[in-house]
Design an enzyme around this catalytic site. Structure first.
Site, PDB file in Angstrom:
ATOM      1  N   HIS A 107      20.431 -14.536  -5.776  1.00 47.71           N
ATOM      2  CA  HIS A 107      20.532 -13.261  -5.061  1.00 47.71           C
ATOM      3  C   HIS A 107      22.023 -12.934  -4.955  1.00 47.71           C
ATOM      4  CE1 HIS A 107      16.997 -15.253  -3.123  1.00 47.71           C
ATOM      5  NE2 HIS A 107      16.484 -14.047  -2.997  1.00 47.71           N
ATOM      6  N   ASP A 110      23.881 -14.876  -2.359  1.00 49.69           N
ATOM      7  CA  ASP A 110      23.985 -16.334  -2.546  1.00 49.69           C
ATOM      8  C   ASP A 110      25.332 -16.707  -3.141  1.00 49.69           C
ATOM      9  OD1 ASP A 110      21.286 -16.321  -1.933  1.00 49.69           O
ATOM     10  OD2 ASP A 110      20.645 -16.525  -4.027  1.00 49.69           O
ATOM     11  N   GLU A 238       7.356 -10.251  -7.115  1.00 53.10           N
ATOM     12  CA  GLU A 238       6.922 -11.576  -6.652  1.00 53.10           C
ATOM     13  C   GLU A 238       6.012 -11.416  -5.442  1.00 53.10           C
ATOM     14  OE1 GLU A 238      10.091 -14.448  -6.272  1.00 53.10           O
ATOM     15  OE2 GLU A 238       9.022 -15.451  -4.653  1.00 53.10           O
ATOM     16  N   GLU A 274       4.543 -17.533  -7.283  1.00 51.37           N
ATOM     17  CA  GLU A 274       5.051 -18.721  -6.591  1.00 51.37           C
ATOM     18  C   GLU A 274       3.894 -19.522  -6.021  1.00 51.37           C
ATOM     19  OE1 GLU A 274       8.656 -18.222  -4.429  1.00 51.37           O
ATOM     20  OE2 GLU A 274       7.994 -19.532  -2.800  1.00 51.37           O
ATOM     21  N   HIS A 277       3.261 -19.189  -2.297  1.00 48.27           N
ATOM     22  CA  HIS A 277       2.807 -17.854  -1.908  1.00 48.27           C
ATOM     23  C   HIS A 277       1.323 -17.692  -2.220  1.00 48.27           C
ATOM     24  CE1 HIS A 277       7.165 -16.120  -2.387  1.00 48.27           C
ATOM     25  NE2 HIS A 277       7.097 -17.152  -1.580  1.00 48.27           N
ATOM     26  N   ASP A 302       7.776 -19.199  -9.770  1.00 40.05           N
ATOM     27  CA  ASP A 302       8.623 -19.871  -8.795  1.00 40.05           C
ATOM     28  C   ASP A 302       7.908 -21.152  -8.415  1.00 40.05           C
ATOM     29  OD1 ASP A 302      10.676 -18.090  -8.828  1.00 40.05           O
ATOM     30  OD2 ASP A 302      10.505 -17.474  -6.731  1.00 40.05           O
ATOM     31  N   ASP A 313       5.571 -21.194   4.402  1.00 37.90           N
ATOM     32  CA  ASP A 313       6.197 -21.339   3.095  1.00 37.90           C
ATOM     33  C   ASP A 313       7.231 -22.466   3.175  1.00 37.90           C
ATOM     34  OD1 ASP A 313       6.752 -20.633   0.482  1.00 37.90           O
ATOM     35  OD2 ASP A 313       8.040 -18.945   0.996  1.00 37.90           O
ATOM     36  N   ASP A 315       8.196 -24.462   0.868  1.00 41.80           N
ATOM     37  CA  ASP A 315       9.046 -24.538  -0.332  1.00 41.80           C
ATOM     38  C   ASP A 315       9.424 -25.967  -0.700  1.00 41.80           C
ATOM     39  OD1 ASP A 315       9.069 -21.803  -0.746  1.00 41.80           O
ATOM     40  OD2 ASP A 315      10.988 -21.465   0.242  1.00 41.80           O
ATOM     41  N   ASP A 345      12.090 -22.663  -6.902  1.00 43.70           N
ATOM     42  CA  ASP A 345      12.298 -21.996  -5.619  1.00 43.70           C
ATOM     43  C   ASP A 345      11.849 -22.982  -4.538  1.00 43.70           C
ATOM     44  OD1 ASP A 345      12.795 -20.246  -3.638  1.00 43.70           O
ATOM     45  OD2 ASP A 345      11.465 -18.652  -4.341  1.00 43.70           O
TER      46      ASP A 345
HETATM   47  C1  XLS Z   1      10.757 -16.255  -0.529  1.00 43.17           C
HETATM   48  C2  XLS Z   1      10.855 -15.922  -1.952  1.00 43.17           C
HETATM   49  C3  XLS Z   1      12.271 -15.715  -2.475  1.00 43.17           C
HETATM   50  C4  XLS Z   1      12.241 -15.011  -3.793  1.00 43.17           C
HETATM   51  C5  XLS Z   1      13.536 -14.393  -4.207  1.00 43.17           C
HETATM   52  O1  XLS Z   1       9.713 -16.665  -0.040  1.00 43.17           O
HETATM   53  O2  XLS Z   1      10.180 -16.885  -2.682  1.00 43.17           O
HETATM   54  O3  XLS Z   1      12.934 -16.939  -2.547  1.00 43.17           O
HETATM   55  O4  XLS Z   1      11.834 -15.868  -4.812  1.00 43.17           O
HETATM   56  O5  XLS Z   1      13.924 -13.388  -3.343  1.00 43.17           O
HETATM   57 NI    NI Z   2      10.237 -17.131  -4.711  1.00 37.86          NI
HETATM   58 NI    NI Z   3       8.828 -18.318  -1.297  1.00 38.00          NI
END
Ligand code: XLS
Ligand code: NI
Ligand code: NI
Length: 442
Positions: A107, A110, A238, A274, A277, A302, A313, A315, A345
């Site tokens: 991003h 980042d 996404e 993802e 998600h 992702d 989430d 991750d 991700d």
């Molecule tokens: C957040 C998202 C984010 C996107 C990019 O849950 O996964 O990381 O991949 O903005």
């Molecule tokens: Ni993501």
């Molecule tokens: Ni995410």
């Protein structure tokens, strides 16, 4: 060995990670990911196209709503924004190169700290783009996708493109413009829109139709700008159903596909799916992949996983071979990802504070995907998996079933068929057989 904070970069003591094969017990080596090994007609690295995520690996401080940062990065400590951003980028490229990751994703915010000054932010990002270009040239690393963070700044608390205030939308547009410029400049292959706050907290204050129309107009405007300026890659949406917003418009793959179709965006946009998600939306990851693949919109992934005991989430890095083998079955049968790759991700845990932890996380993730790819290919090549599924629908391949598919049977004719042929046979779905088959090839 724990974090060495006084070194210029964090990763200098770590060697380049190599493939050592199944005999190896070296935790700093790949056991499955052998980038040039050919699977289903292509080297693994081309099927997988792994990417490192700037935000989790080089910004993620380990802070959570209850606690301060636990990951203390040396590049955060000294100098002005550009000096710190360059030190971070040096470390990022060193890390990505040591792992043999061919791609990265970021991003805008980042890469370098942003202020509230649009022109100043553009200058900062541009400076870092020049620096990244040089680094890409030196290392051969490529940008899988760029994106703009339209969810962290307080101005976006009610969304960016779906904000009820046009002034906020314009700030979102300014960020996307600069992020698209950066992506084009760096030869980025795709551009992502994740609408973390594009949605609502309560319908009591929300005009959903206006927000969705604005969202579509915003995407068209961004896409037209990028195309006019030479971007030939794919735009990805996404999906995520919630978090941070209570209800997000890009709920899941099916919802996004409907949206893209309704607003005439199908030609330029595909999906970035993802794992975590998908599960938040009440689906399996495989389900989301299949929905996208069936629509010809399976763009990118992702990679991560949720914690199946809680509902958010988290991750975490992927490590579920069963889940990923099923995912790779869908991806292989779809002929691969369209334009995208596999972006990690995912973040190491708050209490994972050794330098090695970030390496272990990625090594594990790359290995599990490689193993899933090999396993899925074996299943497709050597087992009766495909045949069983095909056979299940055989009654539609000939005779009355085929006539129905061609649209040649009326409702009356269907009724007569039922009356003439009596009660259908009971036919097993053979789920347990198929589940065992997956386990056998793993
Ligand atoms: C957040 C998202 C984010 C996107 C990019 O849950 O996964 O990381 O991949 O903005
Ligand atoms: Ni993501
Ligand atoms: Ni995410």
């Amino acid at each position: 060995m724990s974090t060495v904070l006084d070194q210029k970069t964090l990763f200098s003591a770590i060697p380049t990670i190599k493939f050592e094969g199944l005999e190896s017990d070296n935790p700093m080596a790949f056991r499955w990911y052998d980038e040039n090994r050919v699977v289903a007609g292509k080297p693994m690295k081309e099927w997988l196209r792994f990417a490192g995520a700037y935000w989790h690996s080089f910004n993620g401080s380990g802070a959570d709503p209850f606690g301060e940062p636990t990951h203390l990065f040396p590049w955060d400590s000294e100098g002005d924004a550009i000096t710190r951003a360059k030190a971070k980028m040096d470390a990022a490229f060193e890390f990505l190169t040591k792992l043999g990751l061919p791609y990265y994703c970021f991003h805008d915010v980042d890469v370098v700290d942003y202020t509230n000054d649009v022109a100043d932010n553009e200058r900062r990002l541009q400076t870092m783009v020049e620096y990244a270009k040089q680094k890409q040239q030196e290392t051969g690393l490529k940008l899988l996708w760029g994106t703009a963070n339209l969810f962290s700044h307080r101005r976006y608390m009610n969304g960016a493109a779906t904000n009820p205030d046009f002034h906020v939308l314009a700030h979102g547009a300014a960020q996307v413009k600069a992020a698209i410029d950066a992506t084009i400049e760096l030869g980025g292959e795709n551009y992502v829109f994740w609408g973390g706050r594009e949605g609502y907290m309560t319908l009591l204050n929300t005009n959903m139709q206006r927000e969705q129309e604005n969202f579509a107009r915003f995407l068209h405007t961004c896409k037209d700008y990028a195309r006019r300026n030479g971007f030939r890659g794919t735009f990805f949406i996404e999906p995520k159903p919630m978090e941070p917003t209570k209800h997000q418009y890009d709920y899941d793959a099916a919802t996004v596909i409907g949206f893209l179709r309704q607003y005439d965006l199908l030609g330029d946009f595909k999906l970035n799916l993802e794992v975590n998600h998908a599960t938040l939306a009440g689906h399996t990851f495989q389900h989301e992949l299949q929905v996208a693949a069936d629509a010809g919109l399976l763009g990118s992934i992702d990679a991560n996983r949720g914690d199946y005991q809680n509902g958010w989430d988290t991750d975490q890095f992927p490590n579920d071979i069963y889940e990923l083998t099923e995912a790779m079955l869908v991806i292989l049968e779809a002929g691969g990802l369209q334009g995208g790759g596999i972006n990690f991700d995912a973040k190491i845990r708050r209490n994972s504070t050794d330098v090695q932890d970030l390496f272990h996380a990625h090594i594990g993730g790359m290995d599990i995907f490689a193993r899933a790819l090999i396993t899925a290919d074996n299943i497709l090549q050597k087992s009766d998996y495909k045949q069983i599924r095909q056979q299940r629908y055989a009654s539609f391949d000939a005779g009355a079933g085929a006539a129905f598919r061609r649209g040649e049977l009326t409702l009356e004719q269907l009724r007569d068929y039922a009356a003439e042929h009596g009660e259908p046979q009971i036919i097993s779905g053979r789920q347990e057989y198929l589940e065992n088959l997956i386990n056998r090839y793993i």
